[in-house]
Design a protein around this motif. Structure first.
Motif, PDB file in Angstrom:
ATOM      1  N   LYS A 107       0.844  -1.180   0.000  1.00  0.00           N
ATOM      2  CA  LYS A 107       0.000   0.000   0.000  1.00  0.00           C
ATOM      3  C   LYS A 107       0.885   1.238   0.000  1.00  0.00           C
ATOM      4  O   LYS A 107       1.865   1.300   0.754  1.00  0.00           O
ATOM      5  CB  LYS A 107      -0.871   0.020   1.267  1.00  0.00           C
ATOM      6  CG  LYS A 107      -2.199  -0.644   1.078  1.00  0.00           C
ATOM      7  CD  LYS A 107      -3.085  -0.659   2.298  1.00  0.00           C
ATOM      8  CE  LYS A 107      -2.920   0.441   3.296  1.00  0.00           C
ATOM      9  NZ  LYS A 107      -3.826   0.321   4.451  1.00  0.00           N
ATOM     10  N   PRO A 108       0.577   2.225  -0.831  1.00  0.00           N
ATOM     11  CA  PRO A 108       1.395   3.438  -0.817  1.00  0.00           C
ATOM     12  C   PRO A 108       1.208   4.195   0.495  1.00  0.00           C
ATOM     13  O   PRO A 108       0.096   4.270   1.021  1.00  0.00           O
ATOM     14  CB  PRO A 108       0.873   4.245  -1.998  1.00  0.00           C
ATOM     15  CG  PRO A 108      -0.468   3.705  -2.283  1.00  0.00           C
ATOM     16  CD  PRO A 108      -0.469   2.278  -1.815  1.00  0.00           C
ATOM     17  N   ARG A 109       2.302   4.736   1.017  1.00  0.00           N
ATOM     18  CA  ARG A 109       2.248   5.450   2.283  1.00  0.00           C
ATOM     19  C   ARG A 109       1.606   6.813   2.068  1.00  0.00           C
ATOM     20  O   ARG A 109       1.950   7.540   1.141  1.00  0.00           O
ATOM     21  CB  ARG A 109       3.658   5.648   2.839  1.00  0.00           C
ATOM     22  CG  ARG A 109       3.669   6.302   4.196  1.00  0.00           C
ATOM     23  CD  ARG A 109       5.077   6.645   4.626  1.00  0.00           C
ATOM     24  NE  ARG A 109       5.109   7.260   5.921  1.00  0.00           N
ATOM     25  CZ  ARG A 109       4.846   8.532   6.166  1.00  0.00           C
ATOM     26  NH1 ARG A 109       4.491   9.313   5.170  1.00  0.00           N
ATOM     27  NH2 ARG A 109       4.906   9.027   7.387  1.00  0.00           N
ATOM     28  N   ALA A 111       1.239  10.458   3.443  1.00  0.00           N
ATOM     29  CA  ALA A 111       1.932  11.365   4.343  1.00  0.00           C
ATOM     30  C   ALA A 111       0.930  12.032   5.280  1.00  0.00           C
ATOM     31  O   ALA A 111      -0.108  12.525   4.851  1.00  0.00           O
ATOM     32  CB  ALA A 111       2.679  12.417   3.547  1.00  0.00           C
ATOM     33  N   THR A 112       1.237  12.007   6.575  1.00  0.00           N
ATOM     34  CA  THR A 112       0.376  12.656   7.563  1.00  0.00           C
ATOM     35  C   THR A 112       1.224  13.583   8.408  1.00  0.00           C
ATOM     36  O   THR A 112       2.450  13.433   8.477  1.00  0.00           O
ATOM     37  CB  THR A 112      -0.295  11.617   8.481  1.00  0.00           C
ATOM     38  OG1 THR A 112       0.724  10.863   9.128  1.00  0.00           O
ATOM     39  CG2 THR A 112      -1.217  10.708   7.710  1.00  0.00           C
TER      40      THR A 112
END
Length: 142
Positions: A107-109, A111-112
């Motif tokens: 799964k692509p990360r 950004a948070t």
């Protein structure tokens, strides 16, 4: 032609693509270990396999696995068991697990940003360790 299946009927790999070599196992085993070739060396050419979809091939070749050669050949040495057949089955199970790991795209990360509370917890922890270290330096041990 018998085919080893990776997940029932999703990705069959023909036996013709697998190269098995039987060698003598190392380690303890008494007289048997010196006479019988029970260890299995299983080779599977990931780079040139027509059975693998291109996306799976790319993911498997991108893995940093020490069992993968520079030419894209995956080599498994199985010698855990005393019988050749059990070692052969063990090598195929390990190949199955390796290929299964490449079937699913990661799964692509997303950004948070850290929350305000987490920033404050981090800064409080830094302040605490700072005061502890400051307290160590100012002591007079005499």
């Amino acid at each position: 032609m018998r085919a080893m299946t990776i997940e029932p009927s999703i990705l069959p790999i023909p036996d013709a693509e697998l190269i098995e070599r039987f060698v003598r196992a190392s380690g303890p085993g008494g007289q048997n270990v010196n006479k019988v070739a029970t260890a299995v060396e299983l080779r599977f050419d990931v780079a040139r396999s027509p059975s693998l979809p291109e996306a799976v091939r790319e993911r498997l070749l991108a893995k940093r696995d020490r069992r993968m050669t520079d030419d894209g050949v995956f080599v498994i040495n199985a010698q855990r068991f005393r019988t050749q057949e059990r070692n052969r089955q063990d090598a195929r199970e390990r190949l199955h697990a390796f290929i299964e790991a490449g079937l699913h795209a990661p799964k692509p990360r997303v950004a948070t940003r850290p929350s305000r509370a987490s920033k404050e917890r981090r800064l409080d922890a830094k302040r605490r360790s700072s005061t502890i270290k400051r307290g160590r330096a100012s002591r007079d041990w005499d």
